[in-house]
Design a protein around this motif. Structure first.
Motif, PDB file in Angstrom:
ATOM      1  N   GLY A   1       5.945 -16.177 -14.034  1.00  0.00           N
ATOM      2  CA  GLY A   1       5.690 -17.441 -13.349  1.00  0.00           C
ATOM      3  C   GLY A   1       4.571 -17.360 -12.326  1.00  0.00           C
ATOM      4  N   ILE A   2       3.688 -16.357 -12.436  1.00  0.00           N
ATOM      5  CA  ILE A   2       2.551 -16.214 -11.517  1.00  0.00           C
ATOM      6  C   ILE A   2       1.434 -17.146 -11.976  1.00  0.00           C
ATOM      7  N   HIS A   3       1.019 -18.057 -11.119  1.00  0.00           N
ATOM      8  CA  HIS A   3       0.011 -19.049 -11.505  1.00  0.00           C
ATOM      9  C   HIS A   3      -1.291 -18.370 -11.911  1.00  0.00           C
ATOM     10  N   ALA A   4      -1.922 -18.925 -12.956  1.00  0.00           N
ATOM     11  CA  ALA A   4      -3.140 -18.333 -13.504  1.00  0.00           C
ATOM     12  C   ALA A   4      -4.267 -18.246 -12.484  1.00  0.00           C
ATOM     13  N   SER A   5      -4.285 -19.148 -11.500  1.00  0.00           N
ATOM     14  CA  SER A   5      -5.357 -19.126 -10.505  1.00  0.00           C
ATOM     15  C   SER A   5      -5.326 -17.848  -9.663  1.00  0.00           C
ATOM     16  N   LYS A   6      -4.139 -17.269  -9.455  1.00  0.00           N
ATOM     17  CA  LYS A   6      -4.038 -16.045  -8.654  1.00  0.00           C
ATOM     18  C   LYS A   6      -4.665 -14.866  -9.396  1.00  0.00           C
ATOM     19  N   THR A   7      -4.400 -14.787 -10.698  1.00  0.00           N
ATOM     20  CA  THR A   7      -5.011 -13.730 -11.490  1.00  0.00           C
ATOM     21  C   THR A   7      -6.519 -13.942 -11.583  1.00  0.00           C
ATOM     22  N   THR A   8      -6.930 -15.208 -11.701  1.00  0.00           N
ATOM     23  CA  THR A   8      -8.354 -15.521 -11.747  1.00  0.00           C
ATOM     24  C   THR A   8      -9.055 -15.092 -10.456  1.00  0.00           C
ATOM     25  N   LEU A   9      -8.401 -15.322  -9.308  1.00  0.00           N
ATOM     26  CA  LEU A   9      -8.985 -14.928  -8.027  1.00  0.00           C
ATOM     27  C   LEU A   9      -9.154 -13.411  -7.951  1.00  0.00           C
ATOM     28  N   LEU A  10      -8.149 -12.670  -8.422  1.00  0.00           N
ATOM     29  CA  LEU A  10      -8.248 -11.213  -8.428  1.00  0.00           C
ATOM     30  C   LEU A  10      -9.409 -10.761  -9.316  1.00  0.00           C
ATOM     31  N   ALA A  11      -9.553 -11.415 -10.481  1.00  0.00           N
ATOM     32  CA  ALA A  11     -10.659 -11.095 -11.385  1.00  0.00           C
ATOM     33  C   ALA A  11     -11.997 -11.364 -10.701  1.00  0.00           C
ATOM     34  N   ASP A  12     -12.073 -12.471  -9.944  1.00  0.00           N
ATOM     35  CA  ASP A  12     -13.290 -12.785  -9.203  1.00  0.00           C
ATOM     36  C   ASP A  12     -13.676 -11.641  -8.271  1.00  0.00           C
ATOM     37  N   LEU A  13     -12.687 -11.137  -7.546  1.00  0.00           N
ATOM     38  CA  LEU A  13     -12.945 -10.077  -6.569  1.00  0.00           C
ATOM     39  C   LEU A  13     -13.400  -8.789  -7.250  1.00  0.00           C
ATOM     40  N   LEU A  14     -12.792  -8.465  -8.400  1.00  0.00           N
ATOM     41  CA  LEU A  14     -13.164  -7.249  -9.118  1.00  0.00           C
ATOM     42  C   LEU A  14     -14.593  -7.332  -9.652  1.00  0.00           C
ATOM     43  N   VAL A  15     -14.926  -8.464 -10.258  1.00  0.00           N
ATOM     44  CA  VAL A  15     -16.283  -8.641 -10.781  1.00  0.00           C
ATOM     45  C   VAL A  15     -17.292  -8.657  -9.634  1.00  0.00           C
ATOM     46  N   PHE A  16     -16.921  -9.290  -8.543  1.00  0.00           N
ATOM     47  CA  PHE A  16     -17.808  -9.336  -7.380  1.00  0.00           C
ATOM     48  C   PHE A  16     -18.091  -7.928  -6.862  1.00  0.00           C
ATOM     49  N   ALA A  17     -17.071  -7.069  -6.847  1.00  0.00           N
ATOM     50  CA  ALA A  17     -17.253  -5.690  -6.377  1.00  0.00           C
ATOM     51  C   ALA A  17     -18.248  -4.936  -7.254  1.00  0.00           C
ATOM     52  N   VAL A  18     -18.154  -5.147  -8.587  1.00  0.00           N
ATOM     53  CA  VAL A  18     -19.091  -4.505  -9.504  1.00  0.00           C
ATOM     54  C   VAL A  18     -20.494  -5.107  -9.335  1.00  0.00           C
ATOM     55  N   ALA A  19     -20.556  -6.410  -9.116  1.00  0.00           N
ATOM     56  CA  ALA A  19     -21.842  -7.096  -8.996  1.00  0.00           C
ATOM     57  C   ALA A  19     -22.632  -6.632  -7.785  1.00  0.00           C
ATOM     58  N   ILE A  20     -21.934  -6.259  -6.711  1.00  0.00           N
ATOM     59  CA  ILE A  20     -22.614  -5.794  -5.505  1.00  0.00           C
ATOM     60  C   ILE A  20     -23.517  -4.604  -5.815  1.00  0.00           C
ATOM     61  N   VAL A  21     -23.065  -3.758  -6.737  1.00  0.00           N
ATOM     62  CA  VAL A  21     -23.827  -2.561  -7.101  1.00  0.00           C
ATOM     63  C   VAL A  21     -24.951  -2.902  -8.081  1.00  0.00           C
ATOM     64  N   ALA A  22     -24.701  -3.859  -8.987  1.00  0.00           N
ATOM     65  CA  ALA A  22     -25.615  -4.088 -10.102  1.00  0.00           C
ATOM     66  C   ALA A  22     -26.660  -5.175  -9.864  1.00  0.00           C
ATOM     67  N   LEU A  23     -26.388  -6.121  -8.944  1.00  0.00           N
ATOM     68  CA  LEU A  23     -27.261  -7.287  -8.828  1.00  0.00           C
ATOM     69  C   LEU A  23     -27.859  -7.429  -7.436  1.00  0.00           C
ATOM     70  N   LYS A  24     -28.867  -8.306  -7.330  1.00  0.00           N
ATOM     71  CA  LYS A  24     -29.485  -8.615  -6.059  1.00  0.00           C
ATOM     72  C   LYS A  24     -28.547  -9.467  -5.212  1.00  0.00           C
ATOM     73  N   ALA A  25     -28.697  -9.357  -3.909  1.00  0.00           N
ATOM     74  CA  ALA A  25     -27.829 -10.085  -2.976  1.00  0.00           C
ATOM     75  C   ALA A  25     -27.934 -11.595  -3.180  1.00  0.00           C
ATOM     76  N   GLU A  26     -29.140 -12.098  -3.477  1.00  0.00           N
ATOM     77  CA  GLU A  26     -29.333 -13.538  -3.662  1.00  0.00           C
ATOM     78  C   GLU A  26     -28.529 -14.050  -4.852  1.00  0.00           C
ATOM     79  N   SER A  27     -28.576 -13.306  -5.966  1.00  0.00           N
ATOM     80  CA  SER A  27     -27.831 -13.704  -7.157  1.00  0.00           C
ATOM     81  C   SER A  27     -26.331 -13.678  -6.900  1.00  0.00           C
ATOM     82  N   ILE A  28     -25.873 -12.691  -6.155  1.00  0.00           N
ATOM     83  CA  ILE A  28     -24.444 -12.595  -5.833  1.00  0.00           C
ATOM     84  C   ILE A  28     -24.017 -13.796  -4.993  1.00  0.00           C
TER      85      ILE A  28
END
Length: 199
Positions: free
Chosen positions: A140-167
């Motif tokens: 019964g965990i709402h999908a938005s909570k898992t989506t938010l966690l996914a956002d944070l994980l991808v964001f962490a990887v993006a910090i290393v791979a992309l420019k600050a402006e794109s992030i």
């Protein structure tokens, strides 16, 4: 539910997501989940987003088949294949040149509403979408909570791979996607804390 209605809805959901991702890709921006990982790898490899997205989702079919059932797995496989094909078509035939702020906003909204349509018709776009549907149905965990966690994980990887402006601009897409899923997605009653038995 009418079969024609279900598949038209799944097609429409995939079109919305594919267009949203194409807008983001054209601006060098990201979205969350498996799609976000594919968008990062697209910039680091010679493979297209459609090819990467299809390959990245392959292992998740096993989880879907064993825990969420044959119908969900088949719907998801078709949705992923359709999105990959639509992404390839848009890459070759649709040219978009848009302000990055507008790209982040519109891209996030399109992907968010497309995902809602797919969730409501017993399908997903694989990867962390499969995990979010599983957690929603099992606990019964709402999908938005898992989506938010996914956002944070991808964001962490993006910090290393992309420019600050794109992030920075990508955060707009993250925020609008999470907002749309959080406000408009309504899990059906049978999805709440439903016991899922292995196949």
């Amino acid at each position: 539910m009418n079969v024609t209605h279900r598949w038209l809805s799944i097609f429409e959901g995939c079109v919305l997501v594919a267009l949203g991702i194409h807008i983001l890709n054209s601006a060098g921006l990201l979205i969350s989940g498996t799609a976000g990982i594919g968008m990062i790898l697209r910039q680091l490899t010679d493979l297209s987003f459609g090819q990467l997205f299809f390959l990245l989702n392959t292992p998740f079919y096993i989880l879907a088949w064993r825990t969420l059932g044959r119908t969900f797995t088949i719907n998801t496989f078709i949705s992923i294949s359709l999105l990959s094909a639509l992404s390839e078509l848009m890459r070759h035939f649709v040219s978009i040149d848009m302000n990055p702020i507008l790209s982040g906003t519109l891209g996030g909204l399109l992907v968010g509403f497309g995902l809602i349509i797919l969730f409501r018709h017993n399908a997903s776009l694989g990867g962390l979408n499969i995990l979010s549907v599983y957690l929603e149905r099992r606990y019964g965990i709402h999908a938005s909570k898992t989506t938010l966690l996914a956002d944070l994980l991808v964001f962490a990887v993006a910090i290393v791979a992309l420019k600050a402006e794109s992030i920075g601009y990508s955060l707009l897409a993250f925020a609008f996607l999470s907002s749309v899923v959080g406000r408009y997605h309504r899990p059906p009653k049978w999805a709440k804390a439903q016991e899922i038995k292995p196949a």
